[in-house]
Design a protein around this motif. Structure first.
Motif, PDB file in Angstrom:
ATOM      1  N   ARG A 182       0.879  -1.269  -0.052  1.00  0.00           N
ATOM      2  CA  ARG A 182       0.037  -0.137   0.101  1.00  0.00           C
ATOM      3  C   ARG A 182       0.745   1.006   0.040  1.00  0.00           C
ATOM      4  O   ARG A 182       1.792   1.227   0.734  1.00  0.00           O
ATOM      5  CB  ARG A 182      -0.919  -0.046   1.159  1.00  0.00           C
ATOM      6  CG  ARG A 182      -2.288  -0.981   1.040  1.00  0.00           C
ATOM      7  CD  ARG A 182      -2.913  -0.946   2.478  1.00  0.00           C
ATOM      8  NE  ARG A 182      -2.169  -1.683   3.432  1.00  0.00           N
ATOM      9  CZ  ARG A 182      -2.544  -1.829   4.874  1.00  0.00           C
ATOM     10  NH1 ARG A 182      -3.844  -1.114   5.129  1.00  0.00           N
ATOM     11  NH2 ARG A 182      -2.090  -2.551   5.396  1.00  0.00           N
ATOM     12  N   ASN A 200      -1.868  -6.336  -2.325  1.00  0.00           N
ATOM     13  CA  ASN A 200      -2.488  -5.106  -1.865  1.00  0.00           C
ATOM     14  C   ASN A 200      -1.667  -3.918  -2.366  1.00  0.00           C
ATOM     15  O   ASN A 200      -0.482  -3.578  -1.915  1.00  0.00           O
ATOM     16  CB  ASN A 200      -2.764  -5.108  -0.508  1.00  0.00           C
ATOM     17  CG  ASN A 200      -3.568  -3.726  -0.039  1.00  0.00           C
ATOM     18  OD1 ASN A 200      -3.644  -2.701  -0.844  1.00  0.00           O
ATOM     19  ND2 ASN A 200      -4.201  -3.719   0.971  1.00  0.00           N
ATOM     20  N   ARG A 202      -2.861  -0.720  -2.824  1.00  0.00           N
ATOM     21  CA  ARG A 202      -3.830   0.483  -2.700  1.00  0.00           C
ATOM     22  C   ARG A 202      -3.365   1.920  -2.885  1.00  0.00           C
ATOM     23  O   ARG A 202      -2.221   1.870  -2.243  1.00  0.00           O
ATOM     24  CB  ARG A 202      -4.703   0.608  -1.377  1.00  0.00           C
ATOM     25  CG  ARG A 202      -5.809  -0.557  -1.770  1.00  0.00           C
ATOM     26  CD  ARG A 202      -6.773  -0.123  -0.519  1.00  0.00           C
ATOM     27  NE  ARG A 202      -8.047  -0.597  -0.476  1.00  0.00           N
ATOM     28  CZ  ARG A 202      -9.314  -0.182  -0.579  1.00  0.00           C
ATOM     29  NH1 ARG A 202      -9.212   1.028  -0.115  1.00  0.00           N
ATOM     30  NH2 ARG A 202     -10.224  -0.692  -1.088  1.00  0.00           N
ATOM     31  N   ARG A 203      -3.401   2.649  -3.664  1.00  0.00           N
ATOM     32  CA  ARG A 203      -2.979   3.620  -3.564  1.00  0.00           C
ATOM     33  C   ARG A 203      -1.260   3.885  -4.242  1.00  0.00           C
ATOM     34  O   ARG A 203      -0.635   4.984  -3.841  1.00  0.00           O
ATOM     35  CB  ARG A 203      -3.156   4.790  -2.625  1.00  0.00           C
ATOM     36  CG  ARG A 203      -4.704   5.033  -2.399  1.00  0.00           C
ATOM     37  CD  ARG A 203      -4.749   6.101  -1.309  1.00  0.00           C
ATOM     38  NE  ARG A 203      -6.198   6.351  -1.241  1.00  0.00           N
ATOM     39  CZ  ARG A 203      -7.456   5.745  -0.516  1.00  0.00           C
ATOM     40  NH1 ARG A 203      -6.900   4.621   0.074  1.00  0.00           N
ATOM     41  NH2 ARG A 203      -8.564   5.968  -0.576  1.00  0.00           N
ATOM     42  N   ASP A 220      -5.770  -5.966  -5.012  1.00  0.00           N
ATOM     43  CA  ASP A 220      -6.291  -4.765  -4.348  1.00  0.00           C
ATOM     44  C   ASP A 220      -5.491  -3.605  -4.995  1.00  0.00           C
ATOM     45  O   ASP A 220      -4.525  -3.442  -4.769  1.00  0.00           O
ATOM     46  CB  ASP A 220      -6.440  -4.648  -2.958  1.00  0.00           C
ATOM     47  CG  ASP A 220      -7.044  -3.352  -2.448  1.00  0.00           C
ATOM     48  OD1 ASP A 220      -7.607  -2.562  -3.649  1.00  0.00           O
ATOM     49  OD2 ASP A 220      -7.373  -3.369  -1.155  1.00  0.00           O
ATOM     50  N   PHE A 222      -7.008  -0.686  -5.894  1.00  0.00           N
ATOM     51  CA  PHE A 222      -7.952   0.785  -5.670  1.00  0.00           C
ATOM     52  C   PHE A 222      -6.979   1.894  -5.985  1.00  0.00           C
ATOM     53  O   PHE A 222      -5.947   2.097  -5.070  1.00  0.00           O
ATOM     54  CB  PHE A 222      -8.387   0.519  -4.375  1.00  0.00           C
ATOM     55  CG  PHE A 222      -9.250   1.643  -4.156  1.00  0.00           C
ATOM     56  CD1 PHE A 222     -10.581   1.829  -4.336  1.00  0.00           C
ATOM     57  CD2 PHE A 222      -8.846   2.972  -3.225  1.00  0.00           C
ATOM     58  CE1 PHE A 222     -11.298   2.964  -4.152  1.00  0.00           C
ATOM     59  CE2 PHE A 222      -9.507   4.089  -3.096  1.00  0.00           C
ATOM     60  CZ  PHE A 222     -10.898   3.912  -3.445  1.00  0.00           C
ATOM     61  N   ASP A 223      -7.279   2.819  -6.658  1.00  0.00           N
ATOM     62  CA  ASP A 223      -6.858   3.914  -6.708  1.00  0.00           C
ATOM     63  C   ASP A 223      -5.197   4.043  -7.122  1.00  0.00           C
ATOM     64  O   ASP A 223      -4.431   4.925  -6.968  1.00  0.00           O
ATOM     65  CB  ASP A 223      -6.755   4.899  -5.549  1.00  0.00           C
ATOM     66  CG  ASP A 223      -6.849   6.332  -5.572  1.00  0.00           C
ATOM     67  OD1 ASP A 223      -7.100   6.876  -6.701  1.00  0.00           O
ATOM     68  OD2 ASP A 223      -6.539   7.187  -4.605  1.00  0.00           O
TER      69      ASP A 223
END
Length: 333
Positions: A182, A200, A202-203, A220, A222-223
């Protein structure tokens, strides 16, 4: 457990290091001092034997200077040396399982075949290090800085690398399944093959990265910023891409069936031979370069779009007719 007599013999081996004699009140603090002095004096094998045979878990030994030291093939499990200077050290095939090397300097260190399962390397620096076959399963590496390294075949399954910085790094054949990256940022990242399933990110920042034949299923994302990235033959099955940016990216031959592109930026993205069958493009933004000015047969080669889902928020290229049944077989528009 080793006796005090045995401990004194190790101290004698390092007598040039100004060790204080071991006295009757020997305790864990003195054991730690002995191990530290053995390490700094270059008596690495003796320190390793003491750790292994005695069962001692030494206290933290911060800021050790082990520049250029040879730890090749030794067992130093559980060693706690945060802030250590291990630049140009040879750690080939060393066992540092569960060790604490947070903040360590591993510039130009040799880590070929080293075992650091469950080790702590928060804030460590790996620059121009040799890392082939390095085992970092479950390692804690948040805010680590990796620069100029080829992590070929490195095992990072289940590792934590939150807010890591990967600069001019290649990840050929790397295993990152279930890892936590992340907020990780990259610069000139290259990955070929290998598995990042369930990672993961994310971002994360992967702008300009080059990924080829990488398995990113169930990830994951996301973004995540994939802008200007080259993503050839990447598998995205089951991944969360909400809010991600593929602006200017190439997704040639990538597999994205039934993936949700809600709110995803696909402006100027290249989708040649990409599989978007049954994907959800609700709220996605696409550019005119994706589909405009091409005939129907070419569009099929550009991207497989059968069963794709769209809604009123999907932004198509100007003058593009998304309702043509011949173009979107079984599509919901």
């Amino acid at each position: 457990m080793l006796s005090e007599t045995s401990l004194r013999s190790y101290a004698t081996a390092a007598e040039r290091t100004t060790l204080r004699p071991v006295d009757a009140s020997f305790d864990i603090l003195q054991a730690t001092e002995i191990i530290r002095d053995l390490l700094e004096a270059g008596h690495i094998a003796q320190a390793s034997e003491l750790l292994t045979a005695s069962g001692i878990v030494p206290l933290e030994m911060p800021d050790l200077n082990l520049t250029g030291a040879s730890l090749c093939g030794l067992s130093l499990r559980g060693l706690r040396i945060p802030g250590a200077n291990l630049s140009e050290a040879d750690l080939s095939n060393v066992d540092l399982t569960g060790a604490d090397l947070s903040g360590a300097n591993l510039t130009r260190a040799r880590l070929i075949g080293a075992r650091l399962c469950g080790a702590t390397l928060h804030g460590a620096i790996l620059q121009d290090a040799r890392t082939a076959r390095l085992d970092l399963r479950g390692a804690q590496m948040d805010t680590v800085i990796v620069r100029g390294c080829s992590l070929r075949g490195v095992d990072l399954r289940g590792a934590s690398m939150r807010k890591a910085r990967l600069i001019h790094v290649s990840l050929h054949g790397v295993r990152l399944d279930g890892a936590d990256l992340r907020g990780t940022t990259t610069d000139a990242l290259v990955a070929r093959g290998g598995s990042m399933r369930g990672v993961n990110l994310r971002r994360g920042q992967l702008s300009g990265a080059r990924l080829e034949q990488v398995d990113l299923r169930d990830a994951d994302l996301f973004d995540v910023d994939f802008s200007q990235a080259t993503l050839t033959g990447v598998k995205f099955h089951g991944s969360d891409l909400r809010g991600a940016s593929f602006r200017g990216a190439s997704l040639e031959g990538s597999e994205l069936p039934a993936v949700s592109f809600q709110g995803v930026d696909l402006v100027d993205a290249t989708l040649y031979a990409a599989d978007l069958s049954s994907a959800d493009l609700s709220g996605a933004t696409l550019s005119e370069e994706d589909f405009d000015d091409v005939d129907e047969g070419y569009i099929y080669r550009v991207a497989r779009l059968s069963g794709v889902i769209t809604d009123g928020r999907t932004r198509w290229p100007q003058d593009f007719d998304a309702t043509e049944a011949a173009l979107f077989t079984d599509a919901a528009v």
